[in-house]
Design a protein around this motif. Structure first.
Motif, PDB file in Angstrom:
ATOM      1  N   LEU A  20      27.300 108.618  44.911  1.00  0.00           N
ATOM      2  CA  LEU A  20      27.207 107.172  44.696  1.00  0.00           C
ATOM      3  C   LEU A  20      26.518 106.483  45.874  1.00  0.00           C
ATOM      4  CD1 LEU A  20      30.699 106.323  43.153  1.00  0.00           C
ATOM      5  CD2 LEU A  20      28.474 105.937  42.069  1.00  0.00           C
ATOM      6  N   LYS A  21      26.892 106.868  47.081  1.00  0.00           N
ATOM      7  CA  LYS A  21      26.278 106.271  48.270  1.00  0.00           C
ATOM      8  C   LYS A  21      24.791 106.607  48.350  1.00  0.00           C
ATOM      9  CE  LYS A  21      30.383 105.940  51.200  1.00  0.00           C
ATOM     10  NZ  LYS A  21      31.047 106.426  52.414  1.00  0.00           N
ATOM     11  N   ARG A  22      24.481 107.855  48.032  1.00  0.00           N
ATOM     12  CA  ARG A  22      23.068 108.270  48.059  1.00  0.00           C
ATOM     13  C   ARG A  22      22.274 107.498  46.994  1.00  0.00           C
ATOM     14  NH1 ARG A  22      20.119 111.242  45.091  1.00  0.00           N
ATOM     15  NH2 ARG A  22      21.806 112.162  43.899  1.00  0.00           N
ATOM     16  N   TYR A  23      22.850 107.361  45.805  1.00  0.00           N
ATOM     17  CA  TYR A  23      22.181 106.648  44.718  1.00  0.00           C
ATOM     18  C   TYR A  23      21.983 105.183  45.091  1.00  0.00           C
ATOM     19  CZ  TYR A  23      21.112 104.981  40.044  1.00  0.00           C
ATOM     20  OH  TYR A  23      20.489 104.403  38.963  1.00  0.00           O
ATOM     21  N   ARG A  24      22.997 104.582  45.701  1.00  0.00           N
ATOM     22  CA  ARG A  24      22.875 103.173  46.097  1.00  0.00           C
ATOM     23  C   ARG A  24      21.773 103.012  47.129  1.00  0.00           C
ATOM     24  NH1 ARG A  24      22.773  99.016  49.122  1.00  0.00           N
ATOM     25  NH2 ARG A  24      24.124  97.232  48.855  1.00  0.00           N
ATOM     26  N   GLN A  25      21.744 103.942  48.090  1.00  0.00           N
ATOM     27  CA  GLN A  25      20.715 103.874  49.131  1.00  0.00           C
ATOM     28  C   GLN A  25      19.315 104.003  48.523  1.00  0.00           C
ATOM     29  OE1 GLN A  25      21.135 103.171  52.317  1.00  0.00           O
ATOM     30  NE2 GLN A  25      18.965 103.356  52.758  1.00  0.00           N
ATOM     31  N   GLU A  26      19.157 104.950  47.628  1.00  0.00           N
ATOM     32  CA  GLU A  26      17.848 105.146  46.979  1.00  0.00           C
ATOM     33  C   GLU A  26      17.465 103.924  46.148  1.00  0.00           C
ATOM     34  OE1 GLU A  26      17.908 108.702  44.655  1.00  0.00           O
ATOM     35  OE2 GLU A  26      18.170 110.003  46.390  1.00  0.00           O
ATOM     36  N   TYR A  27      18.402 103.409  45.391  1.00  0.00           N
ATOM     37  CA  TYR A  27      18.122 102.288  44.501  1.00  0.00           C
ATOM     38  C   TYR A  27      17.805 101.033  45.307  1.00  0.00           C
ATOM     39  CZ  TYR A  27      18.310  99.470  40.303  1.00  0.00           C
ATOM     40  OH  TYR A  27      17.964  98.647  39.250  1.00  0.00           O
ATOM     41  N   ALA A  28      18.541 100.814  46.392  1.00  0.00           N
ATOM     42  CA  ALA A  28      18.322  99.615  47.205  1.00  0.00           C
ATOM     43  C   ALA A  28      17.012  99.701  47.981  1.00  0.00           C
ATOM     44  CB  ALA A  28      19.487  99.412  48.164  1.00  0.00           C
ATOM     45  N   SER A  29      16.610 100.910  48.355  1.00  0.00           N
ATOM     46  CA  SER A  29      15.398 101.033  49.165  1.00  0.00           C
ATOM     47  C   SER A  29      14.124 101.095  48.326  1.00  0.00           C
ATOM     48  CB  SER A  29      15.477 102.275  50.050  1.00  0.00           C
ATOM     49  OG  SER A  29      15.485 103.443  49.246  1.00  0.00           O
ATOM     50  N   ASN A  30      14.240 101.316  47.033  1.00  0.00           N
ATOM     51  CA  ASN A  30      13.063 101.387  46.170  1.00  0.00           C
ATOM     52  C   ASN A  30      12.741 100.035  45.555  1.00  0.00           C
ATOM     53  OD1 ASN A  30      12.670 104.092  46.617  1.00  0.00           O
ATOM     54  ND2 ASN A  30      13.843 104.742  44.837  1.00  0.00           N
ATOM     55  N   GLY A  31      12.785  99.029  46.351  1.00  0.00           N
ATOM     56  CA  GLY A  31      12.496  97.687  45.849  1.00  0.00           C
ATOM     57  C   GLY A  31      11.001  97.476  45.693  1.00  0.00           C
ATOM     58  N   ASP A  32      10.648  96.869  44.583  1.00  0.00           N
ATOM     59  CA  ASP A  32       9.241  96.544  44.314  1.00  0.00           C
ATOM     60  C   ASP A  32       9.063  95.066  44.622  1.00  0.00           C
ATOM     61  OD1 ASP A  32       6.681  96.317  43.468  1.00  0.00           O
ATOM     62  OD2 ASP A  32       7.065  96.919  41.392  1.00  0.00           O
ATOM     63  N   GLY A  33       8.173  94.735  45.468  1.00  0.00           N
ATOM     64  CA  GLY A  33       7.952  93.353  45.893  1.00  0.00           C
ATOM     65  C   GLY A  33       7.472  92.454  44.770  1.00  0.00           C
ATOM     66  N   SER A  34       6.987  93.002  43.692  1.00  0.00           N
ATOM     67  CA  SER A  34       6.439  92.186  42.617  1.00  0.00           C
ATOM     68  C   SER A  34       7.438  91.968  41.482  1.00  0.00           C
ATOM     69  CB  SER A  34       5.167  92.851  42.071  1.00  0.00           C
ATOM     70  OG  SER A  34       5.498  94.120  41.532  1.00  0.00           O
ATOM     71  N   LEU A  35       8.706  92.037  41.758  1.00  0.00           N
ATOM     72  CA  LEU A  35       9.720  91.846  40.728  1.00  0.00           C
ATOM     73  C   LEU A  35       9.864  90.371  40.385  1.00  0.00           C
ATOM     74  CD1 LEU A  35      12.627  94.203  41.884  1.00  0.00           C
ATOM     75  CD2 LEU A  35      11.070  94.560  39.990  1.00  0.00           C
ATOM     76  N   THR A  36      10.168  90.114  39.139  1.00  0.00           N
ATOM     77  CA  THR A  36      10.441  88.745  38.719  1.00  0.00           C
ATOM     78  C   THR A  36      11.832  88.372  39.203  1.00  0.00           C
ATOM     79  OG1 THR A  36      11.433  89.407  36.625  1.00  0.00           O
ATOM     80  CG2 THR A  36       9.040  89.047  36.644  1.00  0.00           C
ATOM     81  N   VAL A  37      12.126  87.086  39.126  1.00  0.00           N
ATOM     82  CA  VAL A  37      13.428  86.609  39.573  1.00  0.00           C
ATOM     83  C   VAL A  37      14.540  87.245  38.745  1.00  0.00           C
ATOM     84  CG1 VAL A  37      14.898  84.553  39.767  1.00  0.00           C
ATOM     85  CG2 VAL A  37      12.515  84.436  40.462  1.00  0.00           C
ATOM     86  N   SER A  38      14.365  87.333  37.431  1.00  0.00           N
ATOM     87  CA  SER A  38      15.410  87.913  36.575  1.00  0.00           C
ATOM     88  C   SER A  38      15.565  89.414  36.862  1.00  0.00           C
ATOM     89  CB  SER A  38      15.103  87.680  35.100  1.00  0.00           C
ATOM     90  OG  SER A  38      13.918  88.338  34.735  1.00  0.00           O
ATOM     91  N   ALA A  39      14.477  90.113  37.116  1.00  0.00           N
ATOM     92  CA  ALA A  39      14.557  91.538  37.444  1.00  0.00           C
ATOM     93  C   ALA A  39      15.235  91.725  38.795  1.00  0.00           C
ATOM     94  CB  ALA A  39      13.169  92.156  37.457  1.00  0.00           C
ATOM     95  N   LEU A  40      14.961  90.832  39.729  1.00  0.00           N
ATOM     96  CA  LEU A  40      15.592  90.898  41.036  1.00  0.00           C
ATOM     97  C   LEU A  40      17.100  90.644  40.931  1.00  0.00           C
ATOM     98  CD1 LEU A  40      14.982  91.348  44.016  1.00  0.00           C
ATOM     99  CD2 LEU A  40      14.560  88.904  44.237  1.00  0.00           C
ATOM    100  N   LEU A  41      17.483  89.669  40.110  1.00  0.00           N
ATOM    101  CA  LEU A  41      18.905  89.385  39.893  1.00  0.00           C
ATOM    102  C   LEU A  41      19.598  90.566  39.208  1.00  0.00           C
ATOM    103  CD1 LEU A  41      18.843  85.610  38.826  1.00  0.00           C
ATOM    104  CD2 LEU A  41      19.697  86.592  40.960  1.00  0.00           C
ATOM    105  N   ASN A  42      18.915  91.160  38.230  1.00  0.00           N
ATOM    106  CA  ASN A  42      19.479  92.343  37.561  1.00  0.00           C
ATOM    107  C   ASN A  42      19.682  93.488  38.555  1.00  0.00           C
ATOM    108  OD1 ASN A  42      19.670  91.153  35.058  1.00  0.00           O
ATOM    109  ND2 ASN A  42      17.697  91.906  34.346  1.00  0.00           N
TER     110      ASN A  42
END
Length: 141
Positions: free
Chosen positions: A43-65
């Motif tokens: 879970l910690k590894r998945y959270r780290q991967e998911y949080a670090s793979n942010g795409d700067g071009s996300l919409t506001v709703s995608a960012l909130l999701n």
């Protein structure tokens, strides 16, 4: 075996069985804890991967999701951390029961050994007394 040792044998057998049962429970508890710790690490590894793979071009709703999803992962991590702590406490209890069972088995084994040693010494004294008696009545040549 002396009568006392024979009488104690069922208690020794029962103590050995309790020790074996406690050992099996200890192994099971260790496996459950290891599995829970592994899940927490995943879970910690998945959270780290998911949080670090942010795409700067996300919409506001995608960012909130994404933020809500990370919060759900954080909740799962908190719950799993609590489960790991609970399993660790349970493991400590099971380990304590195993130690008690093992100590009782060892104590009973010592009592049996002591009984057998006393019996051996009594047999040796009896044999020596018989030899002494025979020697006393032996005719001198």
């Amino acid at each position: 075996m002396s009568s006392r040792a024979v009488q104690l044998q069922p208690a020794v057998d029962q103590a050995k069985q309790r020790t074996e049962d406690a050992l099996a429970q200890l192994a099971l508890q260790q496996q459950q804890l290891a599995k829970a710790e592994h899940q927490l690490g995943e879970l910690k590894r998945y959270r780290q991967e998911y949080a670090s793979n942010g795409d700067g071009s996300l919409t506001v709703s995608a960012l909130l999701n994404r933020q809500k999803f990370v919060e759900r992962i954080d909740q799962a991590i908190t719950q799993q951390t609590g489960e790991v702590a609970r399993l660790q406490r349970l493991l400590d209890q099971v380990r304590g029961r195993w130690h008690q069972a093992h100590a009782r088995e060892s104590a009973l084994d010592s009592v049996i050994e002591h009984c057998l040693e006393e019996e051996r010494q009594a047999a040796d004294r009896h044999e020596q007394a018989e030899i002494d008696e025979r020697m006393q009545y032996r005719r001198p040549r």
